[in-house]
Write an enzyme that holds these catalytic residues in place. Structure first.
Site, PDB file in Angstrom:
ATOM      1  N   ASP A  51      48.574  55.605  59.904  1.00  0.00           N
ATOM      2  CA  ASP A  51      47.749  56.764  59.621  1.00  0.00           C
ATOM      3  C   ASP A  51      48.094  57.886  60.596  1.00  0.00           C
ATOM      4  OD1 ASP A  51      45.532  58.090  58.410  1.00  0.00           O
ATOM      5  OD2 ASP A  51      44.481  57.789  60.291  1.00  0.00           O
ATOM      6  N   THR A  98      47.191  62.999  56.345  1.00  0.00           N
ATOM      7  CA  THR A  98      47.289  63.469  57.725  1.00  0.00           C
ATOM      8  C   THR A  98      48.735  63.541  58.181  1.00  0.00           C
ATOM      9  OG1 THR A  98      46.878  61.205  58.367  1.00  0.00           O
ATOM     10  CG2 THR A  98      45.035  62.691  58.445  1.00  0.00           C
ATOM     11  N   THR A  99      49.557  62.622  57.678  1.00  0.00           N
ATOM     12  CA  THR A  99      50.966  62.687  58.037  1.00  0.00           C
ATOM     13  C   THR A  99      51.598  63.908  57.389  1.00  0.00           C
ATOM     14  OG1 THR A  99      50.987  60.295  58.034  1.00  0.00           O
ATOM     15  CG2 THR A  99      53.100  61.384  58.076  1.00  0.00           C
ATOM     16  N   ASP A 115      40.573  55.775  54.295  1.00  0.00           N
ATOM     17  CA  ASP A 115      41.318  56.839  53.621  1.00  0.00           C
ATOM     18  C   ASP A 115      41.067  56.788  52.120  1.00  0.00           C
ATOM     19  OD1 ASP A 115      42.284  57.478  56.017  1.00  0.00           O
ATOM     20  OD2 ASP A 115      44.406  57.247  55.530  1.00  0.00           O
TER      21      ASP A 115
END
Lengths: 557, 535
Positions: free
Chosen positions: A64, A97-98, A394
């Site tokens: 994550d 998020t990446t 997520d």
């Protein structure tokens, strides 16, 4: 320090590090790119994990982006911006998020040659903003809505979204299994905004497949006193009494002291104390409740009392769990046992104590209000379950988002390619420098499909060219084509159900552009010497988004 | 460690204290991780099987443990490496869930990693390997289901259960009396099992040990043993048809919890106080007598005065019995735990056919047996052995056997042991591999090779020629199309595991394969290790 080598007018305190101008900007960009490089390999279903081990001996294995960024403990002021956007993406939409870090890094990388060539950063910023607005418009236009479908259909569609998120995680192998669970859980809590109504319990042991979803509440057996085993462990339709008081023989007032002049009165004091607790217990029993839960301790006396009357009790239930039981069973938490009327008692279809792995669990299922759900996660190692929890988080966020803004876009880099194409096309209509910048913005967006290919070990150039060709078809048929991670070719992501909620992409593009612009707009860093010793933390927050300078003046030894 | 350098070759400070951190990435990270995982597996490899060796582990405070239980070894080894810790947890997970096969699961994970390393060297993407392993593990999982045998047992016919427990015990130090221990374990589990719900609460089985005697003296008691003696040496040592009062209140005048003070200013007052206290004792004993109790078991102590009084009134008593034991006694005797003398009634007394104090050998140690209980849902396994280490190891072995019996009650399916199930899976996976196009095929084939590691280790530990034996058995399995040929560890002369009666539980085996695959996937997925450099 090189600054000392030339004569200069001393303006600032001795030891203050001030760097400015273009080199400073370039150096900030370099730092951001280095950070983006760290998370680069985690993108996509073939992305890798990072093992981060801190001084305290805690180990985290994660895929994550936000978690990794947080654990890296970045102190470089410019690079910190990237951490912040990852965090904001995490709290805003929970996933991607990446992506956001990668995009920001790529925007900066594209900007670097221009800055080198002497373009004024403000020009770049303006064009980037325009481009991002255009991109977001385009996403909204391309997104397809899942509104108006039947519940069954909607469930399936939501499961697809969840599966896309999960595919990049450690539990990707069982994504369908978990996706259905996530959708069920989210639908169970309905439109309730409280995410803490979904509990996640972790039990080491077993395999992922042994994980299950309780439509209600589950928690680990609490500490129990002698006599507990003699209580019944299964009830159908029990009444549940929730308390926030201690059921223990104790002094009622902390600082009271009794003086006895007549030893004969001794018994009366003892009796009085016992009567207080017995009175409380009688009231609990009389209320008709079969399950008594308390946030505070339930002592051995009470345990045995309840055992005698076939009542189940559990003390020291954590606040969260108690609230969940209250919400699920429709009861309310009482702070006294007086006036316990039927309305404050909760109920559920089935209460049971069940063995899960090495632990015994209290499980309340089939609750009337049904606004809670609990995951019981199983797995081979602690880190494994931790990561599974993050992944589920997520997925839950994504499903909730998709339910609210029910539009989706094709994933697998398809939407990025399409925007990229659109921006390139748009750029050609602009006269002036802006054309170049928007073009480079468009190029930067291609990083998503490219990285997906790189991580999977495919030939990125080849795949990208195929994608460009598809997306350039005048009919617009190829708009949903993305990377096919299984074959190394391209495929229609939309038809293959690789879907993401559009809000994820919108937010990612927005945040990444903002971050890039912020870094670009900094041209001077003044670093206070004092902050050097404070190891950056105070300095970084005080200086906000200011860059650190050219990496000069660092005392390395 | 530095992530980036500026144009003058100086590193950026991006991370906090980055000089003190080390970073390993890419293939190097994977290789290092695999090496660590393999190292742990190598330690356990020699413990596998009936001829496996034991490990001696000394704790920092000098306590010595000798065991061949995988979970225990790893736990005590105090592994520091991160990947090593994952392996420890893997073994612990197996222990929690199944209770047996903790060594096998680690050996298997180690061998999967070993195979993965070879594939990595050939340039296969780690995730592709992991995916291949996952596919293969599913094939193996289903194949196990196919070759599994269901067997029926009832309270009257427990032979199959005993056989399976014996397989587990055969690899332990106690294997010379595996038959009797297996019988004990099975009987104990059946006594507490809820056959309808297929649930066994192992908490109801108490395992108690005492140094002295020999292993053969280990026995199962339908009741409870308490490591205490009667409170007064002159109390009767044997009580038939005891009515037991189980108390959590002490034999002493009650104390209010509120702070209190008794003002005594005259001699008379002191006298009354004294009398009252005596009356309390008297009342308490009388109360017990009145409800018909012939034995008092108390969680707390009582002073000599009460002791004497009890003695005089002919009411035997046991003091300082722990909460857990008290609970078990209550369950076994069907009594209720009484928190207060006023609550004592005849219905709340527990019933036991026989309560006796037993002395052991020449020592002064005595224990109290509470037997022939009204409800024998709680049982005790009482282990005797030459020394403490032996008893500890026996406890662990019995625990494994109990778990196996429990698993069989949950799920009746068994597979054949001696590595036969692994060989059969290996053949099935190997055959299935060819159907998969793409890189995964290699990974699936590697999985099949990894499965061979268990029979290989078994053969090696038994002093056989590993490769020769394995290939012989494998060809026999294919030729005769059976799944019960395994390694003849005990040199019985046949490798038909049905004849040797070597069984393992299906769920245990399945769990091993799934867990090992999961953890290996996790390790393979890591391509970046950031840690403080002093590690």
């Amino acid at each position: 320090m090189s600054a000392m080598m030339q004569p200069q007018i001393i303006l600032l305190k001795e030891g203050t590090d001030a760097s400015q101008g273009k080199p400073q900007l370039i150096s900030n960009i370099n730092a951001c790119m280095a950070v983006a490089d760290v998370v680069r390999t985690t993108l996509g279903p073939r992305g890798m994990d990072k093992l981060i081990h801190n001084e305290k001996g805690n180990t985290t294995i994660s895929n994550d982006g936000a978690t990794i960024m947080k654990l890296l403990d970045i102190i470089h002021p410019a690079a910190k911006i990237l951490v912040d956007i990852a965090k904001s993406q995490d709290s805003e939409v929970g996933d991607g998020t990446t992506t956001v870090v990668l995009l920001a890094g790529e925007f900066l990388k594209e900007a670097k040659p221009f800055v080198d060539d002497g373009v004024h950063p403000q020009n770049l910023i303006r064009s980037y903003r325009t481009a991002s607005n255009l991109a977001i418009e385009k996403i909204k236009e391309l997104a397809s809505s899942i509104e108006g479908k039947s519940l069954e259909e909607k469930k399936k569609l939501l499961a697809k979204c969840a599966a896309t998120t999960l595919s990049s995680k450690l539990i990707g192998g069982e994504k369908e299994f978990f996706a259905t669970m996530v959708v069920d859980a989210v639908l169970a809590i309905g439109n309730e905004d409280r995410l803490n109504m979904i509990g996640i319990k972790k039990v080491p042991g077993g395999t992922m497949r042994d994980s299950f979803l309780v439509n209600g509440v589950a928690f680990k057996k609490t500490f129990s006193y002698a006599g507990f085993e003699q209580q019944p462990k299964k009830f159908v339709n029990p009444k549940i009494l929730l308390l926030n008081i201690e059921l223990e023989l104790k002094s009622e007032k902390e600082n009271a002291e009794i003086r006895l002049s007549d030893p004969l009165q001794y018994q009366s004091i003892v009796d009085a104390e016992w009567n207080i607790i017995y009175d409380k217990l009688d009231k609990c029993a009389k209320s008709g409740a079969k399950v008594v839960l308390s946030r505070l301790a339930i002592g051995d006396l009470a345990t045995q009392y309840f055992a005698d009357r076939d009542i189940f009790c559990a003390g020291r239930v954590s606040e969260e769990d108690l609230q969940r039981v209250a919400a699920a069973s429709g009861g309310t938490v009482q702070t006294t046992v007086n006036n316990v009327v039927d309305e404050v008692l909760g109920t559920c279809d089935l209460f049971e104590e069940r063995q899960v792995g090495n632990e015994r669990f209290n499980i309340f299922s089939g609750c009337p209000s049904g606004r809670t759900a609990t995951f019981v996660l199983r797995g081979g190692a602690d880190q494994f379950i931790e990561e599974a929890e993050r992944s589920l988080h997520d997925a839950i966020m994504i499903v909730r988002r998709a339910m609210k803004n029910s539009t989706v876009v094709p994933g697998g880099g398809a939407i990025d390619m399409e925007i990229s194409r659109y921006l390139r096309q748009h750029a050609r209509t602009i006269a002036g420098k802006s054309q170049l910048f928007i073009n480079s913005y468009a190029k930067a967006l291609e990083v998503i499909p490219r990285q997906l290919c790189d991580n999977a070990g495919f030939d990125a150039t080849d795949v990208l060219n195929k994608l460009r060709q598809k997306h350039a078809l005048p009919s617009g048929d190829g708009a949903a084509y993305g990377v096919d991670i299984n074959t190394g070719g391209i495929a229609d992501s939309f038809a293959n159900f690789v879907w993401e909620p559009s809000v994820v992409k919108i937010n990612a593009i927005n945040a990444a552009t903002e971050a890039a612009c912020l870094v670009l707009s900094v041209d001077e860093t003044v670093k206070n010497p004092k902050s050097e010793s404070a190891q950056g933390e105070a300095a970084a927050s005080a200086m906000g988004g200011r860059g650190r300078g050219r990496g000069r003046g660092m005392r390395r030894r | 460690m530095a992530l980036a350098f500026d144009e003058y070759g100086r590193p950026f400070i991006i991370l906090r204290e980055q000089d003190q951190k080390t970073r390993l990435r890419g293939l190097d990270a994977q290789k290092a991780n695999i090496a660590a995982g393999k190292a742990v597996a190598r330690i356990l490899r020699t413990s596998l099987g009936p001829k496996g060796m034991d490990k001696m582990l000394q704790s920092p405070d000098g306590e010595v443990t000798i065991t061949n239980d995988g979970a225990t070894i790893l736990e005590q080894m105090d592994v520091d490496n991160q990947i090593g810790k994952l392996m420890v947890e893997l073994s612990r997970s197996q222990d929690y869930e199944i209770g047996d096969g903790t060594t096998g699961v680690v050996v298997m994970a180690g061998s999967l990693l070993e195979q993965a390393e070879k594939l990595l060297e050939r340039g296969i993407h780690p995730i592709r390997i992991a995916e291949g392993y996952e596919v293969a593990s599913r094939i193996a999982f289903e194949h196990l289901e196919q070759i599994a045998n269901k067997f029926e047992f009832s309270a009257a016919n427990v032979e199959p259960l005993i056989q399976t427990c014996m397989t587990t015990l055969s690899s332990k130090i106690v294997n010379r009396c595996k038959r009797s221990l297996a019988e004990i374990a099975v009987k104990a589990v059946l006594a507490v099992a809820d056959l309808e719900r297929r649930d066994v609460n192992l908490d109801l089985i108490k395992v108690e040990g005492k140094v002295g005697g020999k292993l053969e003296d280990t026995e199962l008691i339908y009741g409870i043993i308490v490591d205490k003696d009667m409170s007064h040496p002159q109390m009767p040592k044997q009580i038939v048809d005891a009515n037991i009062a189980i108390l959590t209140c002490p034999f002493e005048p009650p104390k209010p919890k509120t702070k209190h003070k008794v003002d005594i200013d005259t001699v008379e007052k002191f006298q009354t106080l004294r009398q009252q206290e005596q009356k309390y004792f008297d009342d308490m004993v009388q109360k017990c007598k009145d409800v018909g109790a012939t034995l008092v078991i108390c969680q707390w102590g009582f002073d000599d005065e009460a002791n004497h009084l009890l003695m005089n009134r002919d009411l035997p008593a046991i003091r300082w019995v722990g909460g857990v034991e008290l609970e078990l006694i209550a369950i076994a005797t069907g009594g209720r735990i009484v928190p207060r003398f006023q609550e004592l009634t005849t219905e709340k007394l527990g019933k036991a056919g026989l309560v006796r104090e037993k002395a052991f050998g020449t020592t002064k140690d005595r224990m109290i047996y509470i037997e022939h209980c009204a409800n024998s849902r709680a049982v005790t396994i009482f282990i005797r052995g030459g020394n403490k280490m032996m008893i500890e190891e026996t406890k662990r072995s019995i625990h494994d056997a109990l778990c196996v019996a429990r698993n069989l009650i949950r799920n009746k399916s068994i597979v054949y042991g001696g590595g036969s199930a692994e060989i059969s899976c290996s053949i099935a996976v190997e055959a299935a591999a060819d159907k998969y196009p793409g890189v995964e095929q290699y990974a699936i084939r590697a999985f099949a090779d990894a499965l061979d590691a268990i029979p290989m280790a078994l053969a090696e530990n038994s002093g056989l020629q590993p490769i020769e034996t394995l290939s012989a058995v494998k060809s026999q399995q294919i030729k005769e199309n059976n799944s019960y040929c395994g390694i003849d560890c005990n040199d019985v002369g046949t490798n038909d595991m049905r004849e040797q009666n070597v069984f393992e539980t299906l769920i245990g085996k399945q769990q091993q394969i799934l867990l090992a695959t999961q953890v290996v996937k996790m390790i393979l997925k890591i391509d970046d290790v950031i840690s403080p450099s002093d590690y």
